[in-house]
Design a protein around this motif. Structure first.
Motif, short mmCIF file in Angstrom:
data_model
loop_
_atom_site.label_atom_id
_atom_site.label_comp_id
_atom_site.label_asym_id
_atom_site.label_seq_id
_atom_site.Cartn_x
_atom_site.Cartn_y
_atom_site.Cartn_z
N GLU A 705 0.83 -1.21 0.00
CA GLU A 705 0.00 0.00 0.00
C GLU A 705 0.87 1.26 0.00
O GLU A 705 0.57 2.26 -0.69
CB GLU A 705 -0.92 -0.01 1.21
CG GLU A 705 -2.04 -1.02 1.11
CD GLU A 705 -2.91 -1.03 2.37
OE1 GLU A 705 -2.47 -0.42 3.39
OE2 GLU A 705 -3.97 -1.67 2.35
N ASN A 706 1.93 1.21 0.81
CA ASN A 706 2.82 2.37 0.88
C ASN A 706 3.49 2.64 -0.49
O ASN A 706 3.64 3.79 -0.92
CB ASN A 706 3.89 2.18 1.95
CG ASN A 706 3.28 2.24 3.36
OD1 ASN A 706 2.23 2.87 3.56
ND2 ASN A 706 3.95 1.62 4.31
N LYS A 709 0.83 4.01 -2.82
CA LYS A 709 0.53 5.41 -2.48
C LYS A 709 1.65 6.32 -2.94
O LYS A 709 1.38 7.42 -3.46
CB LYS A 709 0.33 5.50 -0.96
CG LYS A 709 -0.11 6.90 -0.53
CD LYS A 709 -0.35 6.90 0.98
CE LYS A 709 -0.81 8.31 1.40
NZ LYS A 709 -1.06 8.35 2.86
N GLU A 713 1.22 9.29 -5.65
CA GLU A 713 1.57 10.66 -5.30
C GLU A 713 2.54 11.26 -6.32
O GLU A 713 2.49 12.45 -6.63
CB GLU A 713 2.20 10.71 -3.89
CG GLU A 713 1.21 10.51 -2.77
CD GLU A 713 0.23 11.67 -2.68
OE1 GLU A 713 0.58 12.80 -3.04
OE2 GLU A 713 -0.90 11.43 -2.22
N TYR A 729 -10.03 10.55 -1.66
CA TYR A 729 -8.58 10.75 -1.79
C TYR A 729 -8.33 11.41 -3.13
O TYR A 729 -8.96 11.07 -4.14
CB TYR A 729 -7.86 9.41 -1.74
CG TYR A 729 -6.39 9.54 -2.08
CD1 TYR A 729 -5.47 10.02 -1.15
CD2 TYR A 729 -5.94 9.23 -3.38
CE1 TYR A 729 -4.14 10.15 -1.49
CE2 TYR A 729 -4.61 9.36 -3.71
CZ TYR A 729 -3.70 9.82 -2.75
OH TYR A 729 -2.37 9.97 -3.10
N ASN A 731 -4.67 12.93 -5.36
CA ASN A 731 -3.23 13.13 -5.28
C ASN A 731 -2.91 14.60 -5.59
O ASN A 731 -3.82 15.39 -5.93
CB ASN A 731 -2.49 12.19 -6.21
CG ASN A 731 -2.79 12.42 -7.68
OD1 ASN A 731 -3.66 13.22 -8.02
ND2 ASN A 731 -2.07 11.76 -8.57
#
Length: 737
Positions: A705-706, A709, A713, A729, A731
């Motif tokens: 997930e990190n 993400k 981003e 959410y 970005n």
């Protein structure tokens, strides 16, 4: 020697003198030695001198008579003492006898004759094989021969019918040679059955008495023996011709007595005394043997001669010494008897009171000093529980002097004595007194009372026991309790007398229980399980315990205890089924169950725990300290205990353990304290699950997930996420747009 007949000495020949006719010595002419040693009459003697000489001889004769009278009195005293001893033996309830080397009876007392059931005349000269049953005779003669063979007292216990007897057999020794065997037998049946210490029976001894003789010599002034009689020949061992005119009396005196006897003889010669009496010395015979002699010397008036009488008192002194020793021995035996003994004469005076009786009754000194038996009777009456009944029984026996009495007396202090009284009857039928024996039967009475109580208790237990109990003889029911009827459904009438076989479901079960009889014979107890069938046909599981009534004789009967364990067997079956299910469940569990004590030592777990930690079996991990051996970080256990103390339990608590190879394992723990029956905390128990793979998956998902993400981003494209129609959410690029 007959029953009631005392021992006696052989009568000494008495000197008979006619008080009217002159004594034979009084008419004998005085003779003196001739030139060649012959004997000639002395014509110069006057009638007066002859009369004086006769008077001197008469005096000597009187001394001889006096000496013999003393000897006869000594014998009479000895006979009376022996008579008293024999009365004690003959009145004794114990059997006493003497046999010769061929084991033929030579002496029996009244008790022996009564036991054999024959008169004394029909017993003497016969052996046991002629008087007793074969088995008893063989046992008696075997112990007789053993006493003779081993030359010592032999104590055996022999049975006759349903009675037991303690026999003491001892060799009889006379002059260093065994001449027979003696025995004292006591009925110890009661003592044996009541397990009372047996005591040695009293032994009675007999002795032979030797006859004494007297020798007479005429001694010259120079100590030469001029004349001697035949008794002196026998006493000295020399013939007359070697003595007269050749021997001095000093040659017959032992050296240590010689000077004393010389002085006394010289004093007699030079004094006005006519006689020397009561002198004793050692007499040396021809063989060198030394005899003890009583010497009496008289001077012959008108001469330098003297006449001496020598009475051999060696045997008398030895006899008196033996008598003193035997009497002391008998008194010691009486005093050491386990029974109290009291002997009274025909007038009620106490003759013998042994130490045991004094100790039993605690007789005070002032009562002992009073020889009147009435004083002791009054004292005992004050001790017994029923003094009037005691007085009546004693009065009856004294009023019937020839009757034997036996009765029990209860004392106020709880002591119980058995009194046996028998008359002391002489051979002339005269009653000389009575002997009493006091036997302490208190332990026996207590044992009998305890036995009665025990029997009553056993009967109560027999009837009240919830288990079925039966007396079985040769596998046949002889007696049963109510519980056995209840368990089997049969009435007592339906079971008694029948074999136990019809209670078993099959012959195989009956024979299987029969094999337990061998174990019972070997070990004294056997226990087995079997299947029985009740009267209604239903099956019953039973625990059967077998024990013999008499371990020495199984045929006497067996006590069988039957316990209905049907419910227990069903419960055991259900438990086994439950345990199998539990084992199956535990064996297939993935979670681990554990229990540890307060020190952290593992006391229980299941196979899944061992597999989880990398061990081959549960046994390998049991006993390990959790903090030291299983926690990756030992202080984690302290943290867990703190939470437990605060919250009482813990749920979903994560820990890291270590496998056997050191690899970490992440587990989720649910735990709580467990307590004993008194509510005290004794340890920790719980369940832990392996969440290592789940935790690794979560970490991988988070990492993914990190990364996603971060990628979003940094993307040049605007990205947003709508949730329920709203932006959840966006970005940075989307925000710029």
């Amino acid at each position: 020697m007959g029953r009631g007949k005392p021992l006696c000495l052989t009568e000494t020949n008495r000197i008979l003198a006619d008080p009217i006719a002159p004594h034979p010595l009084a008419i004998m002419p005085f003779r003196s030695s001739g030139p060649k040693g012959g004997v000639t009459e002395d014509p110069t003697r006057t009638q007066g001198e002859l009369l004086e000489e006769i008077a001197s001889l008469r005096t000597r004769i009187e001394e001889l008579e006096l000496s013999e009278a003393k000897h006869a009195r000594a014998e009479q005293q000895l006979n009376r003492a022996l008579q008293k001893l024999w009365f004690l033996v003959d009145a004794c309830p114990d059997l006493f006898f003497l046999k010769d080397m061929e084991l033929r009876y030579r002496l029996v007392n009244s008790a022996t004759a009564a036991f054999i059931g024959r008169d004394e005349a029909d017993i003497l000269g016969k052996t046991d094989r002629e008087l007793l049953p074969e088995e008893a005779a063989v046992a008696c003669q075997e112990s007789d021969r053993r006493a003779l063979r081993e030359r010592r007292t032999v104590v055996t216990t022999e049975s006759f019918g349903d009675r037991f007897y303690e026999a003491r057999k001892f060799p009889i020794v006379a002059q260093g040679k065994i001449v027979g065997v003696g025995g004292v037998i006591r009925d110890v049946t009661k003592r044996k059955r009541a397990e009372e210490a047996r005591q040695e029976s009293e032994g009675w001894y007999r002795t032979l008495f030797e006859n004494t003789g007297a020798g007479t010599v005429i001694i010259e002034n120079d100590t030469t023996i001029s004349q001697c009689n035949s008794e002196f020949e026998r006493l000295s061992g020399y013939p007359r011709e070697e003595i007269e005119g050749k021997k001095s009396w000093t040659e017959f005196v032992v050296q240590e007595d010689l000077e004393r006897i010389k002085i006394e003889h010289q004093t007699l010669q030079h004094s006005g005394d006519q006689a020397l009496r009561g002198c004793e010395f050692g007499f040396v015979r021809k063989t060198g043997e030394v005899r003890k002699i009583h010497l009496a010397v008289n001077k012959i008036d008108g001469t330098q001669k003297s006449i001496s009488s020598l009475t051999d008192i060696t045997d008398r002194e030895r006899t008196e010494e033996i008598l003193r020793w035997k009497t002391a021995l008998l008194e010691a035996q009486i005093d050491s008897s386990v029974d109290g003994i009291l002997v009274v004469d025909g007038y009620g005076n106490r003759l013998v009171t042994n130490r045991r009786l004094i100790d039993l009754l605690q007789i005070p000194q002032e009562t002992l000093e009073d020889q009147d038996g009435a004083s002791l009777l009054r004292y005992v009456r004050g001790l017994v529980k029923d003094p009037d009944a005691f007085r009546e029984k004693v009065a009856y026996l004294y009023g019937h002097p020839k009757e034997i009495g036996r009765h029990e007396v209860v004392f106020r202090n709880g002591m119980v004595l058995e009194l046996c009284s028998a008359p002391v009857v002489g051979e002339d039928g005269h009653c000389y007194g009575r002997i009493w024996t006091f036997t302490d039967i208190t332990p026996r009475k207590q044992a009998e009372e305890a036995l009665k109580n025990s029997e009553a208790l056993l009967r109560s237990i027999f009837e009240a026991s919830p288990a079925g109990i039966a007396l079985v003889v040769e596998r046949r029911l002889i007696k049963i309790n109510r519980s056995l009827s209840r368990i089997t459904g049969y009435s007592e009438e339906e079971l008694l007398g029948r074999t136990t076989q019809h209670l078993y479901v099959s012959d195989e079960e009956f024979n299987y229980v029969g094999e337990s009889y061998k174990e019972m014979e070997r070990d004294g107890l056997a226990m087995t399980e079997s299947r029985l069938r009740r009267k209604d046909g239903s099956l019953m599981y039973a625990l059967i315990c077998l024990s013999p009534v008499d371990a020495r004789n199984i045929k006497a009967g067996v006590i069988a205890t039957v316990l209905d364990i049907t419910d227990r067997r069903h419960a055991e079956m259900a438990l086994r089924e439950s345990e199998e299910q539990y084992r199956s469940l535990v064996s297939n569990m993935h979670d681990a169950v554990y229990r540890s004590d307060l020190e952290g030592n593992l006391t229980f777990t299941i196979p899944s725990a061992a597999r989880l930690l990398g061990y081959s079996s549960v046994e390998e991990v049991i006993g390990m300290n959790i903090a030291k051996n299983l926690y990756l970080h030992a202080d984690d256990r302290d943290k867990l205990l703190e939470i437990l103390k605060e919250q009482g339990k813990i749920t979903g608590y994560e820990l890291t353990l270590k496998r056997k190879d050191g690899e970490p394992v992440i587990v989720s723990v649910n735990s709580h304290f467990y307590r004993d029956r008194d509510g005290n905390v004794v340890g920790v128990e719980g369940v832990f699950s392996d969440i290592t793979d789940r935790r690794r998956a979560e970490e991988a998902l988070k990492e993914s997930e990190n990364k996603f993400k971060d990628l979003v981003e940094k993307s040049m494209v605007g990205v947003y996420l709508l949730q329920d129609g709203k932006f959840g959410y966006v970005n940075e690029r989307c925000a710029e747009i």
